[in-house]
Design a protein around this motif. Structure first.
Motif, PDB file in Angstrom:
ATOM      1  N   HIS A 173      -8.103   1.247   5.448  1.00 52.28           N
ATOM      2  CA  HIS A 173      -6.949   1.292   6.350  1.00 52.28           C
ATOM      3  C   HIS A 173      -6.727  -0.036   7.066  1.00 52.28           C
ATOM      4  O   HIS A 173      -5.580  -0.372   7.406  1.00 52.28           O
ATOM      5  CB  HIS A 173      -7.107   2.455   7.324  1.00 52.28           C
ATOM      6  CG  HIS A 173      -6.999   3.785   6.649  1.00 52.28           C
ATOM      7  ND1 HIS A 173      -5.794   4.320   6.271  1.00 52.28           N
ATOM      8  CD2 HIS A 173      -7.956   4.660   6.227  1.00 52.28           C
ATOM      9  CE1 HIS A 173      -5.990   5.479   5.662  1.00 52.28           C
ATOM     10  NE2 HIS A 173      -7.301   5.708   5.617  1.00 52.28           N
ATOM     11  N   VAL A 174      -7.795  -0.794   7.276  1.00 50.70           N
ATOM     12  CA  VAL A 174      -7.635  -2.161   7.796  1.00 50.70           C
ATOM     13  C   VAL A 174      -6.790  -2.971   6.813  1.00 50.70           C
ATOM     14  O   VAL A 174      -5.855  -3.694   7.202  1.00 50.70           O
ATOM     15  CB  VAL A 174      -9.005  -2.835   8.007  1.00 50.70           C
ATOM     16  CG1 VAL A 174      -8.836  -4.332   8.275  1.00 50.70           C
ATOM     17  CG2 VAL A 174      -9.748  -2.181   9.158  1.00 50.70           C
ATOM     18  N   ALA A 175      -7.099  -2.846   5.518  1.00 51.99           N
ATOM     19  CA  ALA A 175      -6.347  -3.581   4.503  1.00 51.99           C
ATOM     20  C   ALA A 175      -4.897  -3.112   4.434  1.00 51.99           C
ATOM     21  O   ALA A 175      -3.970  -3.926   4.284  1.00 51.99           O
ATOM     22  CB  ALA A 175      -7.023  -3.414   3.139  1.00 51.99           C
ATOM     23  N   GLU A 176      -4.660  -1.812   4.562  1.00 53.56           N
ATOM     24  CA  GLU A 176      -3.293  -1.287   4.542  1.00 53.56           C
ATOM     25  C   GLU A 176      -2.492  -1.811   5.728  1.00 53.56           C
ATOM     26  O   GLU A 176      -1.314  -2.175   5.592  1.00 53.56           O
ATOM     27  CB  GLU A 176      -3.322   0.241   4.565  1.00 53.56           C
ATOM     28  CG  GLU A 176      -3.837   0.888   3.295  1.00 53.56           C
ATOM     29  CD  GLU A 176      -2.812   0.884   2.164  1.00 53.56           C
ATOM     30  OE1 GLU A 176      -1.675   0.432   2.394  1.00 53.56           O
ATOM     31  OE2 GLU A 176      -3.171   1.327   1.062  1.00 53.56           O
ATOM     32  N   ALA A 177      -3.110  -1.856   6.898  1.00 50.27           N
ATOM     33  CA  ALA A 177      -2.417  -2.364   8.085  1.00 50.27           C
ATOM     34  C   ALA A 177      -2.028  -3.823   7.898  1.00 50.27           C
ATOM     35  O   ALA A 177      -0.914  -4.236   8.240  1.00 50.27           O
ATOM     36  CB  ALA A 177      -3.302  -2.191   9.318  1.00 50.27           C
ATOM     37  N   ALA A 178      -2.943  -4.619   7.342  1.00 43.53           N
ATOM     38  CA  ALA A 178      -2.663  -6.042   7.130  1.00 43.53           C
ATOM     39  C   ALA A 178      -1.542  -6.243   6.116  1.00 43.53           C
ATOM     40  O   ALA A 178      -0.708  -7.149   6.261  1.00 43.53           O
ATOM     41  CB  ALA A 178      -3.927  -6.755   6.662  1.00 43.53           C
ATOM     42  N   ALA A 179      -1.495  -5.400   5.090  1.00 46.40           N
ATOM     43  CA  ALA A 179      -0.453  -5.528   4.075  1.00 46.40           C
ATOM     44  C   ALA A 179       0.923  -5.189   4.646  1.00 46.40           C
ATOM     45  O   ALA A 179       1.928  -5.814   4.293  1.00 46.40           O
ATOM     46  CB  ALA A 179      -0.771  -4.621   2.889  1.00 46.40           C
ATOM     47  N   LEU A 180       0.983  -4.204   5.539  1.00 48.80           N
ATOM     48  CA  LEU A 180       2.250  -3.786   6.129  1.00 48.80           C
ATOM     49  C   LEU A 180       2.750  -4.754   7.189  1.00 48.80           C
ATOM     50  O   LEU A 180       3.964  -4.960   7.328  1.00 48.80           O
ATOM     51  CB  LEU A 180       2.104  -2.389   6.740  1.00 48.80           C
ATOM     52  CG  LEU A 180       2.069  -1.224   5.757  1.00 48.80           C
ATOM     53  CD1 LEU A 180       1.557   0.032   6.451  1.00 48.80           C
ATOM     54  CD2 LEU A 180       3.456  -0.972   5.171  1.00 48.80           C
ATOM     55  N   ALA A 181       1.840  -5.327   7.968  1.00 47.46           N
ATOM     56  CA  ALA A 181       2.223  -6.222   9.071  1.00 47.46           C
ATOM     57  C   ALA A 181       1.331  -7.460   9.055  1.00 47.46           C
ATOM     58  O   ALA A 181       0.479  -7.636   9.932  1.00 47.46           O
ATOM     59  CB  ALA A 181       2.126  -5.493  10.409  1.00 47.46           C
TER      60      ALA A 181
END
Length: 339
Positions: A282-290
């Motif tokens: 989820h850290v990686a998903e957050a970085a990809a989105l913003a």
């Protein structure tokens, strides 16, 4: 059972996996504070008409993530971990009224009639060294009807408290462990300062301001210039921006930013539960989105074993600079000037 993480509230709900692993809850039980009635789902005086909810009600129950989105949230689901996190789909952020909040027993509304500088900082940022200087500004200007309210964007109160104590803070020094206030004000890096006038309106939106020159070689910011601007506002009523400029520069969050915050919220909860591998996803998903949200990306570095003062941070700086994404976002200090 599924766990719902919503800001500072964590709730276990009776739900089971349905299509795609999404949680489905029984129709005859309250859900996220709402109760199903013949005319729709209701909470206090608000009701979601039955016709709108019909599409998410199935023989398996009500689709929890879809229901959350109907009630004004974005929802991120981790089916494997039986968890989902929520963030507001469209936080209320306008120049007309600064969003109220209550944190550590302090409400922003308590300061109506005074000018307020909301100072967002974090123990993982060099701006932690500015806290004593913000306390000095608070002491110097409080008799003019001014209050500093500092908000630490730390995931643990224990990380922020030593810096608050070292500053001998007499101003309200709050710790936003769940990112609720940072979300309300769309804080994407620290230090960020928001000025709020006596009527509770935003007089100066998200502005990169420093109170010392310790890192001026990195950020190019002049602390004396920001203090002079602050004094002009507090003493003379000159905020340096007219209302049209305030509206122009106010950063309202996008749907992607809010979904990134939901991923970050879920990552933090998973890490606290010892589910480190899931948290990293989820850290990686957050970085990809913003990718531009330094507050999320740097603030989550300890979850992946990275040092927010070390190589990972400088790699992030290089990434953003190459992409043309500003790390610091100072606003003009006088009407008619440009950023």
């Amino acid at each position: 059972m599924f766990t719902v993480v919503d800001g500072d509230r964590v709730e276990r709900i009776d739900a089971r996996p349905g299509p795609g692993g999404r949680p489905f809850a029984p129709l005859d039980r309250p859900l996220l504070g709402w109760e199903r009635k013949p005319h729709g789902w209701c909470r206090d005086d608000a009701c979601l008409p039955a016709a709108r909810a019909a599409a998410i009600e199935t023989p398996d129950g009500v689709d929890v993530a879809a229901f959350a989105e109907l009630t004004g949230h974005v929802a991120v689901v981790d089916a494997a971990e039986r968890a989902l996190a929520l963030a507001a789909a469209a936080p209320r952020l306008t120049v007309a009224e600064a969003p109220d909040f209550e944190l550590d027993g302090v409400r922003l509304a308590d300061f109506r009639g005074r000018k307020v500088a909301l100072v967002f900082w974090a123990s993982w940022c060099g701006c932690r060294y500015d806290l004593p200087a913000w306390e000095e500004r608070h002491a110097a200007l409080r008799d003019h009807g001014f209050t500093v309210v500092s908000v630490a964007c730390d995931r643990s109160a224990g990380d922020a408290r030593p810096w608050i104590e070292e500053a001998n803070a007499t101003h309200p020094a709050l710790v936003d462990t769940e990112g609720v206030v940072a979300e309300l004000y769309n804080v994407i890096n620290v230090p960020t300062v928001v000025w709020i006038d006596e009527e509770g309106r935003i007089a100066r939106p998200q502005d990169t301001q420093t109170a010392t020159d310790l890192f001026r070689s990195m950020n190019g910011l002049d602390s004396q210039e920001s203090y002079a601007a602050l004094r002009r506002w507090v003493v003379d009523g000159d905020a340096g921006l007219d209302r049209a400029q305030v509206r122009e520069h106010l950063r309202v969050p996008t749907a992607e930013e809010q979904r990134a915050r939901a991923h970050a919220r879920l990552a933090v909860w998973l890490a606290r539960e010892g589910r480190d591998e899931a948290a990293r996803r989820h850290v990686a998903e957050a970085a990809a989105l913003a990718p531009h949200d330094v507050a999320i990306r740097r603030g989550l570095m300890p979850l992946t074993g990275d040092d927010p003062f070390g190589d990972a941070y400088f790699a992030l700086r290089d990434e953003l600079e190459k992409a043309g994404i500003p790390i610091y976002r100072p606003l003009p200090t006088r009407p008619g000037t440009s950023v």
